[in-house]
Write a protein that holds these residues in place. Structure first.
Motif, PDB file in Angstrom:
ATOM      1  N   PHE A  52     -33.459 -56.139 -31.499  1.00 50.26           N
ATOM      2  CA  PHE A  52     -32.258 -56.305 -30.667  1.00 50.26           C
ATOM      3  C   PHE A  52     -32.542 -56.071 -29.187  1.00 50.26           C
ATOM      4  CE2 PHE A  52     -32.060 -51.739 -31.527  1.00 50.26           C
ATOM      5  CZ  PHE A  52     -31.577 -51.206 -30.355  1.00 50.26           C
ATOM      6  N   ASP A  64     -31.035 -53.782 -35.806  1.00 51.43           N
ATOM      7  CA  ASP A  64     -30.339 -54.888 -35.144  1.00 51.43           C
ATOM      8  C   ASP A  64     -28.870 -54.906 -35.549  1.00 51.43           C
ATOM      9  OD1 ASP A  64     -32.856 -55.481 -34.231  1.00 51.43           O
ATOM     10  OD2 ASP A  64     -33.123 -57.276 -35.459  1.00 51.43           O
ATOM     11  N   ARG A  65     -28.612 -54.663 -36.829  1.00 49.39           N
ATOM     12  CA  ARG A  65     -27.224 -54.615 -37.309  1.00 49.39           C
ATOM     13  C   ARG A  65     -26.496 -53.392 -36.754  1.00 49.39           C
ATOM     14  NH1 ARG A  65     -28.385 -55.176 -42.074  1.00 49.39           N
ATOM     15  NH2 ARG A  65     -28.350 -53.014 -42.835  1.00 49.39           N
ATOM     16  N   THR A  68     -25.082 -53.920 -33.342  1.00 52.22           N
ATOM     17  CA  THR A  68     -23.826 -54.681 -33.249  1.00 52.22           C
ATOM     18  C   THR A  68     -22.608 -53.810 -33.535  1.00 52.22           C
ATOM     19  OG1 THR A  68     -23.818 -55.378 -35.594  1.00 52.22           O
ATOM     20  CG2 THR A  68     -25.042 -56.752 -34.034  1.00 52.22           C
ATOM     21  N   GLU A  69     -22.843 -52.609 -34.068  1.00 52.76           N
ATOM     22  CA  GLU A  69     -21.757 -51.691 -34.415  1.00 52.76           C
ATOM     23  C   GLU A  69     -21.697 -50.485 -33.469  1.00 52.76           C
ATOM     24  OE1 GLU A  69     -22.386 -52.598 -39.201  1.00 52.76           O
ATOM     25  OE2 GLU A  69     -23.139 -50.738 -38.311  1.00 52.76           O
ATOM     26  N   ARG A 326     -20.444 -52.422 -27.922  1.00 50.66           N
ATOM     27  CA  ARG A 326     -20.734 -53.168 -26.697  1.00 50.66           C
ATOM     28  C   ARG A 326     -22.082 -52.745 -26.127  1.00 50.66           C
ATOM     29  NH1 ARG A 326     -17.183 -49.115 -26.239  1.00 50.66           N
ATOM     30  NH2 ARG A 326     -17.424 -47.579 -24.565  1.00 50.66           N
ATOM     31  N   LYS A 327     -22.564 -53.514 -25.167  1.00 52.22           N
ATOM     32  CA  LYS A 327     -23.740 -53.130 -24.405  1.00 52.22           C
ATOM     33  C   LYS A 327     -23.297 -52.689 -23.023  1.00 52.22           C
ATOM     34  CE  LYS A 327     -27.459 -55.851 -26.515  1.00 52.22           C
ATOM     35  NZ  LYS A 327     -28.557 -56.813 -26.273  1.00 52.22           N
TER      36      LYS A 327
END
Length: 475
Positions: A52, A64-65, A68-69, A326-327
């Motif tokens: 990611f 990576d998953r 996203t959380e 979020r990033k």
């Protein structure tokens, strides 16, 4: 009369029972609201080593998953560029001059003839007079476990942990395969893999304590050297990496095994209905080792105060409170973990810490107040691979100095000769273009701030010349 006495006695009993229940409820209710805390620290995992984060070789589907959380911090920094000082900073919330742990002892690294200055002596152990995260959480009803690499003293149980599995002063495993020769970890069956074993221990701890708030500090030994992976994964990565010397097949195997075990941890939380109210923090103790895995586009790696040595992956998941994954590119430090957890448990502990709480940012997406991030390294750290280290010279990954980042600007100062380097990280993430000569005003501003910080922190600056120094030996 007797009936009246019995009636009064019955009423009094009911009152006492009610009062006890009320008191009990007042004591237990805060515990129900306290989240479990799973703090995962990988050893020597670089900013560029995960899928990611853009790595094209190493496969990390579970992380990576998780990204996203989570709130993912793309400008997260370790408090130091190597193991022991970074961990001391995180555990205490204090920068290196406060506890004196600057490196893995001694501070006289490299050859004496190549060192112009007598470096500041290094402290080997984190003194028990320092308050740790675990000690504060313990006061708030948490049961605490350290599973994996401690590296700050002989036993984390002297500093707030109830359980210690695998943690000693040891900085890396003698073997990733059992027998481990670790006095704080019983051997498993021959050939058992250390990363998997620590995961099993961590899951058992969480499942055994799921009815109470727990703090699980999980500092895996992986992916630190010695490079030892499972054969099937090494064979897989030999085909993936092929002849690209920026990457390493055995290292790739270790990264994927680490990712698989993060997946097992998260699956266990889900199976035990702990996901929603478990705060998960994932990061690394310092940058990746450049001689093993390229940190491109960052310069250098572990042991350096260029970006590759201190920028790390960092993400936080807490479904109950973080509603918007979020990033963010807001710069943060590992020292921010301690004040954040104080806010999480609503602690009134009066501590002077060097980090800032991320709680408002995580839960309400509030911006952090503008601040500078500072690193201080008054010692030497020798080169590992001059070609891949990308350091200032071929002898050391870094020489004594300090570094400050404020906004997009980053200034390096070196104590041997007073050299200053200025980089604009917004346009030059790889720190290839020194702007100190063309932007003297910014250099002056940051240098004054850096000197003021050192005065405030009483940070030692080595000035004594080394009589063994041979200037012609420097290349």
């Amino acid at each position: 009369m007797k009936k009246r006495i019995r009636l009064i006695s019955s009423i009094l009993s009911l009152f006492l029972i009610s009062a006890c229940n009320t008191v009990s409820k007042k004591v237990s209710d805060p515990e129900v609201e306290k989240p479990n805390i799973l703090f995962v620290v990988i050893d020597d995992l670089g900013w560029s080593d995960l899928g990611f984060m853009g790595n094209p070789m190493y496969q990390t589907p579970n992380l990576d998953r998780l990204a996203t959380e989570s709130v993912v911090f793309t400008n997260a920094y370790a408090p130091a560029a190597n193991c022991a000082p970074s961990r001391a900073c995180v555990m205490t919330g204090l920068n290196t001059p406060r506890h004196g742990i600057y490196t893995v002892s001694p501070s006289t690294r490299g050859k004496s003839k190549d060192r112009k200055l007598i470096p500041t002596p290094n402290t080997d152990d984190l003194g028990e007079d320092f308050t740790t995260i675990a000690e504060v959480l313990k006061k708030h009803g948490y049961i605490n476990a350290s599973v994996g690499k401690w590296h700050l003293s002989d036993d984390p149980k002297t500093q707030g942990f109830d359980v210690n599995i695998g943690g000693t002063h040891q900085g890396h495993p003698k073997s990733y395969f059992s027998p481990y020769r670790n006095k704080a970890l019983t051997d498993g069956e021959k050939g058992e893999y250390l990363t998997e074993r620590l995961t099993i221990e961590a899951i058992q701890f969480m499942e055994s304590n799921k009815e109470k708030p727990f703090f699980l500090y999980l500092p895996y030994y992986t992916v630190h050297t010695p490079l030892q992976g499972k054969k099937n994964l090494i064979d897989k990565y030999k085909k993936i990496v092929n002849a690209d010397n920026r990457f390493n097949a055995t290292y790739g195997a270790m990264v994927e095994a680490m990712d698989e075990n993060i997946g097992r941890l998260l699956a266990s939380l889900e199976a035990n209905n702990l996901t929603d109210n478990t705060l998960v923090i994932f990061t690394s103790d310092n940058g990746g080792l450049a001689s093993v895995s390229s940190q491109f586009p960052l310069r250098a790696g572990k042991g350096s105060y260029y970006e590759g040595g201190i920028r790390v992956p960092f993400m936080v998941k807490w479904p109950k409170k973080i509603k918007t994954p979020r990033k963010t590119d807001i710069p943060i430090s590992g020292m921010d973990v301690f004040p954040t957890l104080l806010d999480v448990v609503k602690s009134k502990e009066d501590l002077e810490l060097d980090g800032a709480s991320l709680y408002p940012l995580l839960t309400e997406n509030k911006a952090l107040a503008e601040r500078s991030l500072v690193w201080h390294f008054p010692i030497y750290l020798q080169s590992v691979n001059p070609e891949k280290d990308q350091a200032g010279d071929s002898l050391f990954r870094t020489r004594p100095g300090s570094v400050i980042r404020k906004g997009k600007w980053k200034l390096h100062e070196y104590f041997e000769d007073g050299a200053l380097e200025l980089y604009n990280l917004e346009t030059d993430l790889g720190e290839q273009h020194d702007l100190s000569e063309v932007n003297p005003d910014k250099v002056k501003e940051l240098h004054e701030a850096l000197k003021a910080w050192r005065v405030k922190m009483k940070a030692p600056v080595p000035t004594e010349l080394n009589p063994d120094y041979e200037p012609l030996a420097v290349k």
